[in-house]
Every structure is written in C-alpha cells, then in structure tokens.
Design an enzyme around this catalytic site. Sequence first.
Site, PDB file in Angstrom:
ATOM      1  CB  ALA A  65      -0.358   8.050   6.726  1.00 36.30           C
ATOM      2  CE  LYS A 105      -4.442   3.148  17.697  1.00 29.57           C
ATOM      3  NZ  LYS A 105      -3.686   2.847  16.552  1.00 29.57           N
ATOM      4  N   GLY A 135       0.827  -1.212   0.000  1.00 24.01           N
ATOM      5  CA  GLY A 135       0.000   0.000   0.000  1.00 24.01           C
ATOM      6  C   GLY A 135       0.855   1.253   0.000  1.00 24.01           C
ATOM      7  CD  GLU A 171      -9.227   1.721   9.561  1.00 26.22           C
ATOM      8  OE1 GLU A 171      -8.342   0.879   9.426  1.00 26.22           O
ATOM      9  OE2 GLU A 171      -9.076   2.789  10.186  1.00 26.22           O
TER      10      GLU A 171
HETATM   11  O1  PAF Z   1      -7.250   6.149  14.143  1.00 24.35           O
HETATM   12  C1  PAF Z   1      -6.631   7.115  14.615  1.00 24.35           C
HETATM   13  O2  PAF Z   1      -6.730   8.246  14.162  1.00 24.35           O
HETATM   14  C2  PAF Z   1      -5.666   6.880  15.760  1.00 24.35           C
HETATM   15  O3  PAF Z   1      -5.633   5.508  16.026  1.00 24.35           O
HETATM   16  C3  PAF Z   1      -5.969   7.668  17.033  1.00 24.35           C
HETATM   17  C4  PAF Z   1      -5.183   7.054  18.179  1.00 24.35           C
HETATM   18  C5  PAF Z   1      -7.433   7.709  17.375  1.00 24.35           C
HETATM   19  C6  PAF Z   1      -5.402   9.076  16.953  1.00 24.35           C
HETATM   20  O4  PAF Z   1      -5.998   9.881  15.992  1.00 24.35           O
END
Ligand code: PAF
Length: 302
Positions: A11, A186, A8, A268
């Site tokens: 970023a 996360k 890909g 997502e």
């Molecule tokens: O998806 C995102 O943007 C990042 O995982 C986070 C931690 C929310 C920061 O913008």
Amino acid sequence: MYHLHILGSGAIGSLLAAGAQRNGLGYSMYPRTTKQCSLNITWINGEQLTITHHNAAPSFLTETDVLVLPLKVYQLSEALAAWKPYLSPATPVVLLHNGMGGLEQARDILGDTHPIILATTSHGAYKADSASIVYTGIGSTMMGLAPHLPTNCVYEAIQKSIVERFEKAFPPVQQIDDIQSALWKKLAVNVAINPLTAIHDCNNGHLLQPEFTETIEGLCDETSQVARAYGINLTKEALITLVRQVARQTANNFSSMHQDVANERRTEIDAINGYIVSLAGKKGIDVPLNTLMVEKVKILAS
Ligand code: PAF
C-alpha cells in the site's frame, strides 16, 4: 533528479508511486511477481489512478537513482541481497517499514558506508484486493540519515536531495536529525496498537475504551524502559499520550497487523513486540506484556 525505484506492490509503496505519477516524476515499480502489471489507486480525494508495474527483475542503478524498500522487515534481506549487485556504492537506499531490525540487515548486506536513509510514514492506506489500493488518511513522512553514517557533506547532500524528491512525490516530508527517536516513537505506537487490534479484532479507535487502558499503559512502560536502556529517552507518559493520539487520529483504520491476520498473511510481530522482547532479554529487563502479545499473535496467525 532522483528516479524512484520502488520495490514490492504494498500500500505505501503504491501511494509513493501514485504520488510520483501525479506530480510528473519518474518512478519504476518492481512487484514480486510479474503477474501484477498495474494497480488501481483510489486517492484520498476520490480520484482514480492507474500505476504501471515494471519488470520484477532488478536493473542497474546509478547515483541518480534511489532504491526504496517499503517492504516488511522479514522481506528485506532477500530483496537487498538480490539488488546488491545492481547498486552503485552511491545509490541511496531508503528503508520504509514498520518495526525495527531493518537497518541491521541492510548494513550486513550493503556494508557500513552505503548511503542509507531511514523513513517512517503515518499515511493510511490498505490493499482492497490484489490490484487495488485505497488511500484512507493523510499523514506525513519523516526521513533521516541512518545514525551510524558520519554527518559529512556527502551524506548530508544525499539526504537533502532525497528528502526534496520525496517531498515532490508524496508530501509532506520532514527531514529529521534524530531519526532513531522518531522510529522508536513509531515502534511504541505499533507495540500497543498493532497486536491489540489484531487480538481483539477491532479498529484502532476501539482501543480508546477504558478496558484497554491498563494494557496500553503497561506496554508503554515496558517500551520506555527498554528504550532508555538503549539510550533513547522516551518516558512512559509521553508514549501513552502518543498512542492515544494515534488511536484517535486513525480511529476508523484497521492496523496493518489486523489486516495481516485477517488476510492470513505473515505478521510483523517479531519486528515489533518481538524486537522489544529481544532487546529486553539482552539487558535483563522483564517485559511480560510484550511477551504475551508475541505469544497471542503467533497463536492467531498460526
Ligand atoms: O501499522 C499500522 O497500522 C500503523 O503503523 C498505525 C500507526 C498503527 C496505524 O494503523
């Protein structure tokens, strides 16, 4: 000695390639279309770098190569199926994405013994246009062996070498024994920050305003209940603290879901709030706020 093969031109994958280039390490990039031959990167210190993309077609990889997939979860199956015939059974595969569900797809395609490393990163970056990436916030990367793999010396040696390679290319990198818990943390951050910033068209820091407190606490409560039902011990309070900490640290950033909605790209949401809704359904847990987030983001993105 691992050569990084990065799929890909997103970023995070581009930052990894730029890091490898800055540190004199071998890398190849495989954009989805051959039109993208080079990308300009603005590094965190303002330095300008150009990274070169290689052919979009897969090439044969050996045990001294590593395939890195910094893709969206919904792009994984197609990419892994295309690459599978080109991988040695000993070529490590690194999954690096927001949300959950990637490991299940990788196991279906590569089998249960293929060396798979799971990773999560908190570096901030965005794609300013199709040929430019801006590195906005120094974070760190956590990596660990996929939890279904046996912890024997073969897999542990692979894990150690991959972590060392990533550390040289794009530090800091931490090897984590319980990567599953790290990924759930996360996930909890993404469950709260991503849909709310997309729905309210705001940066991450705006979510620290009192008007969002109840919803953030409710989302963390639902995530904690579902996590515990699947054996991941995360308290609601710990998740609320974490979400607020990330919102503060990334206050000026626009979340990836905000960027996806703003740029009319697929979001997502299914791998984030949708994942919580799906796991909750299997255990009979009520998750009205996550369900609402899925509905609202789907309306926004339609
Ligand atoms: O998806 C995102 O943007 C990042 O995982 C986070 C931690 C929310 C920061 O913008």
